[in-house]
Write an enzyme that holds these catalytic residues in place. Structure first.
Site, PDB file in Angstrom:
ATOM      1  N   CYS A   1     -22.387  40.094  16.522  1.00 39.40           N
ATOM      2  CA  CYS A   1     -21.340  41.044  16.898  1.00 39.40           C
ATOM      3  C   CYS A   1     -21.014  40.914  18.389  1.00 39.40           C
ATOM      4  O   CYS A   1     -21.779  41.376  19.242  1.00 39.40           O
ATOM      5  CB  CYS A   1     -21.803  42.465  16.574  1.00 39.40           C
ATOM      6  SG  CYS A   1     -20.620  43.707  17.072  1.00 39.40           S
TER       7      CYS A   1
ATOM      8  N   CYS B   1     -20.556  44.263  20.207  1.00 38.06           N
ATOM      9  CA  CYS B   1     -21.801  44.988  20.525  1.00 38.06           C
ATOM     10  C   CYS B   1     -22.613  44.270  21.607  1.00 38.06           C
ATOM     11  O   CYS B   1     -23.154  44.910  22.504  1.00 38.06           O
ATOM     12  CB  CYS B   1     -22.705  45.111  19.299  1.00 38.06           C
ATOM     13  SG  CYS B   1     -21.868  45.230  17.749  1.00 38.06           S
ATOM     14  N   ASP B   2     -22.730  42.959  21.497  1.00 32.61           N
ATOM     15  CA  ASP B   2     -23.714  42.239  22.307  1.00 32.61           C
ATOM     16  C   ASP B   2     -23.120  41.353  23.397  1.00 32.61           C
ATOM     17  O   ASP B   2     -23.865  40.812  24.224  1.00 32.61           O
ATOM     18  CB  ASP B   2     -24.594  41.357  21.393  1.00 32.61           C
ATOM     19  CG  ASP B   2     -25.341  42.204  20.377  1.00 32.61           C
ATOM     20  OD1 ASP B   2     -25.627  43.373  20.685  1.00 32.61           O
ATOM     21  OD2 ASP B   2     -25.614  41.697  19.268  1.00 32.61           O
TER      22      ASP B   2
END
Ligand code: NAP
Length: 301
Positions: free
Chosen positions: A131, A134-135
């Site tokens: 992701c 997200c990351d």
């Protein structure tokens, strides 16, 4: 007892909940991670009718808000088992919570596909990610790669190009499955390099990813990267419920547009169902079909 319990709070499940409520029946949506489903991780959605451009998270929130305003109940739980008899199902959750329903709609979605390389699982969270939203921030000013050639990979590469020093886009063919418009935008980025007709042979690094070894038409190539974002599609997240329905060879619920299954009180909607086009729009279409089919079954009892 609820008229309908929906497993999965993504676009399909939340649309189904809205339709069930508007048919005057009670409904509970059970979601294990976060409402909104996969779309919540999409930075921009520009192909959902009615919204020229909206973040996936905001669109997911709108689906949830609409279902709740219609009177849907929601729970954050992970369903582990569905038992009972036709027309009276027991929905058991990992926490021990149990719910009863006349019908169940499985809208459990899909989860990221992995490359299947030797130390891939061990490196998840230590260089291997699924992701970018997200990351991505953990790889600010560092070199990364994205694996895949669909819209997810293209969007991930675009997002990472804003943060990372270098983005290699590794795809196993020389043409992309994703939208040409995104490909063109990426070609204009100075820090994005397309690595085509290439497959990842090895992930190198014991406790954290250091590099990947590629097979390319010119031979082996090693890329030194800190992060690899795997975006090679999804597989249905239907394992716990597979005994309730027939599956196709790829593990998707083998149901048509009617969203029915071999169990007359169990319905299926969204990305976990076999279909040609897995899109947001087709997921919400399934939600409506499954909800109306479930209501029709309840009325026939
Ligand atoms: P996808 O469209 O199925 O693309 C998967 C990509 O991964 C393909 O290019 C495929 O290569 C490649 N691939 C599959 N298995 C592989 C393997 N073992 N090794 C290397 N490469 C592999 O998946 P997606 O990008 O996740 O998109 C899923 C759906 O969501 C699509 O319909 C997409 O349009 C949609 N989506 C929409 C949005 C939006 O903003 N509305 C955003 C993201 C995704 P091949 O092409 O060679 O098969």
């Amino acid at each position: 007892m609820y008229d309908v319990v929906i497993v999965g709070g993504g676009p399909a499940g939340l649309t189904a909940a809205t339709y069930v409520r508007r048919a005057g029946k009670s409904v509970l949506v059970i979601e294990k991670d976060g409402f909104g489903g996969q779309i919540a991780w999409s930075p921009r959605v520009e192909n959902f009718p009615g919204f020229v451009s909206i973040s996936g998270a905001e669109l997911g929130d709108k689906f949830l808000q609409q279902a709740m305003e219609q009177g849907a109940d929601v729970e954050l739980e992970e369903v582990s088992e569905i038992s009972g008899d036709c027309g009276h199902r027991i929905i058991k959750c990992l926490s021990g919570a149990e719910f009863e329903a006349k019908t169940v709609i499985i809208a459990a979605g899909a989860k990221p596909r992995m490359l299947g390389l030797q130390n891939e699982e061990a490196l998840v969270g230590n260089g291997v990610c699924f992701c970018a939203v997200c990351d991505g921030i953990f790889y600010k000013d560092k070199p990364v790669a994205v694996a895949g050639g669909g819209n997810s990979a293209l969007q991930d590469a675009m997002l990472l190009s804003e943060k990372c020093s270098k983005v290699y886009l590794i795809h196993r063919r020389d043409s992309f499955r994703g939208e040409a418009k995104l490909v063109e935008a990426l070609r204009k980025k100075d820090n994005v390099e397309f690595v085509l007709n290439a497959t990842i042979e090895a992930l190198n690094g014991d406790t954290e990813l250091k590099s990947v070894t590629l097979n390319t038409p010119d031979g082996k190539r090693e890329l030194n990267i800190d992060g690899l974002f795997v975006a090679i599609g999804h597989k249905p997240d239907i394992g716990a419920f597979s005994s309730l329905m027939a599956l196709d060879a790829s593990g998707y619920a083998d149901s048509d547009e009617g969203c029915t299954t071999v169990s007359p009180d169990i319905f299926v909607a969204g990305d976990c169902r076999r279909k040609k086009v897995h899109q947001l729009t087709t997921a919400v279409a399934d939600g409506a079909s499954a909800a109306l089919a479930a209501c029709e079954y309840i009325d026939s009892l």
